[in-house]
Design an enzyme around this catalytic site. Structure first.
Site, PDB file in Angstrom:
ATOM      1  N   ASP A 413       0.844  -1.192   0.000  1.00 42.03           N
ATOM      2  CA  ASP A 413       0.000   0.000   0.000  1.00 42.03           C
ATOM      3  C   ASP A 413       0.884   1.249   0.000  1.00 42.03           C
ATOM      4  O   ASP A 413       1.829   1.355   0.800  1.00 42.03           O
ATOM      5  CB  ASP A 413      -0.899   0.002   1.236  1.00 42.03           C
ATOM      6  CG  ASP A 413      -1.923   1.122   1.197  1.00 42.03           C
ATOM      7  OD1 ASP A 413      -2.986   0.918   0.579  1.00 42.03           O
ATOM      8  OD2 ASP A 413      -1.648   2.197   1.774  1.00 42.03           O
ATOM      9  N   ILE A 414       0.607   2.190  -0.894  1.00 34.77           N
ATOM     10  CA  ILE A 414       1.401   3.427  -0.959  1.00 34.77           C
ATOM     11  C   ILE A 414       1.078   4.280   0.271  1.00 34.77           C
ATOM     12  O   ILE A 414      -0.082   4.570   0.556  1.00 34.77           O
ATOM     13  CB  ILE A 414       1.094   4.218  -2.249  1.00 34.77           C
ATOM     14  CG1 ILE A 414       1.344   3.344  -3.482  1.00 34.77           C
ATOM     15  CG2 ILE A 414       1.933   5.495  -2.302  1.00 34.77           C
ATOM     16  CD1 ILE A 414       0.897   3.974  -4.784  1.00 34.77           C
ATOM     17  N   GLU A 457      -4.674   2.493  -4.248  1.00 33.91           N
ATOM     18  CA  GLU A 457      -3.211   2.519  -4.161  1.00 33.91           C
ATOM     19  C   GLU A 457      -2.648   1.217  -3.613  1.00 33.91           C
ATOM     20  O   GLU A 457      -1.544   1.170  -3.085  1.00 33.91           O
ATOM     21  CB  GLU A 457      -2.758   3.704  -3.288  1.00 33.91           C
ATOM     22  CG  GLU A 457      -3.218   3.664  -1.852  1.00 33.91           C
ATOM     23  CD  GLU A 457      -4.534   4.391  -1.617  1.00 33.91           C
ATOM     24  OE1 GLU A 457      -4.734   4.846  -0.483  1.00 33.91           O
ATOM     25  OE2 GLU A 457      -5.350   4.501  -2.546  1.00 33.91           O
TER      26      GLU A 457
END
Length: 545
Positions: A413-414, A457
């Site tokens: 996950d960003i 994301e």
């Protein structure tokens, strides 16, 4: 003597017509026997009647080229004695042959020509048949207002002439048009009237067909219980007379009443089996499409794609068959007609049909490629999408069941992606996702692993890592390589890079209960990485004994 032979021919043709639907081969044999008698006695009108009888039997078998061939031979006999009613019968069947071949302009032309030979009051049954058939052509051409106009003319004539069971046919056709148009109240009104008339007679095929249409209208109105009742009534009627063709539609409609996808699929597969037996290719096309959608609903995308491919292939076959049918039809007419102008028109029609078929086939091929790509590829990043991720996990769990087979699944996950979007804008945000997706894909290709975008994301990385330590190292490599891509949250050179948090699970494939369990465990580890301050990776070891 001539009168005796004429009566014998007439009796054979009446009996042939009576059994045509149930025993078409025997019916055809009787017509040919009658034809031999007619030719031996030289009774021109009866020769024409025999050919009409043969065309009628060919119609029950949807044998388009023979419908046309026998009808033209009948037409030639009736012309010798200027039998207007006979010529009208021949024109009607010629129009039907073209209608069955989806050559609607030709069908209309022959139906209209046939009407010119008739007087409404002298033969209301045949006259009404022409009006109804014209309505059928307009319905198939999706010109519903024109279809209703001709159906209603046919109905008025049937009432005026007290043709009770013919009224039922027309009412059913009108009800079907309103059903297609979405006017379910009007549709039910006409269909119920048709059904009540049919219940008094012996036309079980029409009863089953109309009951099915009533069920469909009730279903569209939201009356599911009533719909199921009529679908089951229809099945009961059709099973009694062993009519498989109309049963296909009933099973397909009944499948729509099932909330459980597996139950719906089972009914659709029954319909497919029946359609394969009777060779109903157009119905098969519709069924393959419906089954594909059902499998997509339960996220079995591989099976969904296999049925979509069947849908594509059967449509190719249908288009090629249509062209062959039209060639057969045109060859029959070429044999019968000598006018050069007409032959030129036939050639132009064929050339147009061939070109349309080529364009349609090319369009289907393009759409198939697009649909397959859309089904399994993320539109933005062009890497596998969530469907593909789930499918790959299912495949690995199904195919790698030994104790030595291991699996690592990482969720990525960003970090603070909203901040990145707020500062740089959504266009740059999309670009950031693409860059990170490309990096993950690069790692996956080098290691022969699998990477996909799970949504937003969030990404998923799947590896057949041989050890927990190797899986940990993959997570760290991913985290570090993305941190080194040069992506910044703000424009300042001193600001830190865009980072990711990683959470995953490692274990033997035989120890996992399913892909949902895997994703849930990986998600918990990702949450742990986030709560510990982000830009880190956590991996749980699944150890079932």
């Amino acid at each position: 003597m001539s009168s005796t032979i004429s009566n014998s021919i007439k009796e054979k043709l009446i009996e042939s017509r009576r059994i045509a639907n149930l025993e078409p081969d025997l019916s055809m044999k009787m017509c040919k026997e009658a034809l031999v008698l007619a030719k031996e006695s030289g009774i021109t009108e009866k020769i024409g009647d025999c050919y009409i009888g043969m065309a009628f039997v060919a119609r029950t078998k949807s044998d388009k080229s023979n419908i046309l061939d026998y009808s033209f031979q009948a037409l030639n006999e009736y012309k010798k004695i200027d039998s207007k009613e006979g010529m009208a019968k021949a024109f009607n069947l010629i129009g039907i042959a073209y209608f069955y071949s989806a050559m609607y302009d030709e069908a209309i032309r022959y139906f209209v020509d046939g009407l010119d030979y008739l007087e409404e009051d002298k033969n209301p049954n045949l006259y009404g048949s022409f009006l109804n058939n014209i309505g059928e052509v307009y319905r198939e051409s999706e010109m519903y207002d024109k279809a209703l106009e001709y159906y209603k003319k046919a109905y008025e004539l049937s009432v005026k002439s007290d043709l009770k069971y013919y009224q039922a046919t027309i009412l059913g056709n009108i009800g079907e048009v309103y059903l297609i148009q979405g006017d379910y109240n009007k549709s039910l009104d006409y269909l119920m009237k048709s059904f009540e008339i049919l219940k008094e007679g012996k036309d079980l095929v029409s009863m089953g067909e109309v009951a099915n249409k009533i069920g469909k209208a009730q279903l569209m109105k939201g009356n599911k219980d009533s719909a199921v009742d009529y679908f089951k009534r229809s099945l009961g009627i059709l099973d009694k007379i062993e009519n498989q063709f109309y049963k296909i539609d009933v099973l397909s409609n009944l499948a729509q009443t099932k909330e459980d996808s597996e139950e719906s699929i089972a009914l659709l597969k029954d319909a497919i089996s029946t359609a394969l037996v009777v060779g109903a290719k157009k119905k098969l096309s519709d069924l393959y499409g419906k089954v594909s959608l059902q499998y997509e609903n339960i996220m079995d995308y591989r099976t969904a794609l296999s049925y979509h491919k069947k849908f594509f292939l059967i449509n190719q076959e249908i288009m090629n068959t249509n062209i062959r049918n039209k060639l057969e039809i045109l060859n029959v007419e070429i044999k019968q007609l000598e006018e050069h102008q007409r032959l030129d028109q036939i050639k132009r029609t064929l050339e147009k049909d061939l070109e349309n078929n080529r364009k349609e086939l090319e369009e289907v091929r393009k759409n198939n490629i697009i649909l397959e790509k859309e089904a399994f590829e993320d539109e933005l990043t062009e890497i596998p999408n969530r469907r593909s991720v789930n499918l790959e996990l299912k495949r690995l769990l199904a195919n790698y069941t030994g104790k030595r087979h291991t699996l690592a699944v990482l969720m990525i996950d960003i970090d603070n992606f909203k901040d990145y979007n707020d500062n740089w804008g959504h266009s740059e945000g999309d670009n950031c996702l693409k860059i990170i997706a490309d990096e993950l894909q690069s790692i996956a290709v080098k290691r022969e692993d699998f990477a996909g975008r799970y949504g937003g994301e969030e990404f998923v990385y799947i590896s057949k890592a041989s050890s927990y330590e190797e899986a940990l190292q993959i997570g760290e490599d991913i985290r570090k390589r993305i941190g080194n891509l040069g992506l910044k949250y703000v424009k300042s050179d001193t600001d830190g890079p865009v980072t990711v948090s990683v959470g995953g699970v490692f274990g033997r494939t035989i120890d996992f209960t399913g892909f949902s369990q895997i994703m849930e465990m990986a998600d918990k580890e990702l949450y742990k990485s986030k709560s510990e301050g982000r830009n880190r990776s956590n991996l749980i070891l699944l150890e079932n004994r």
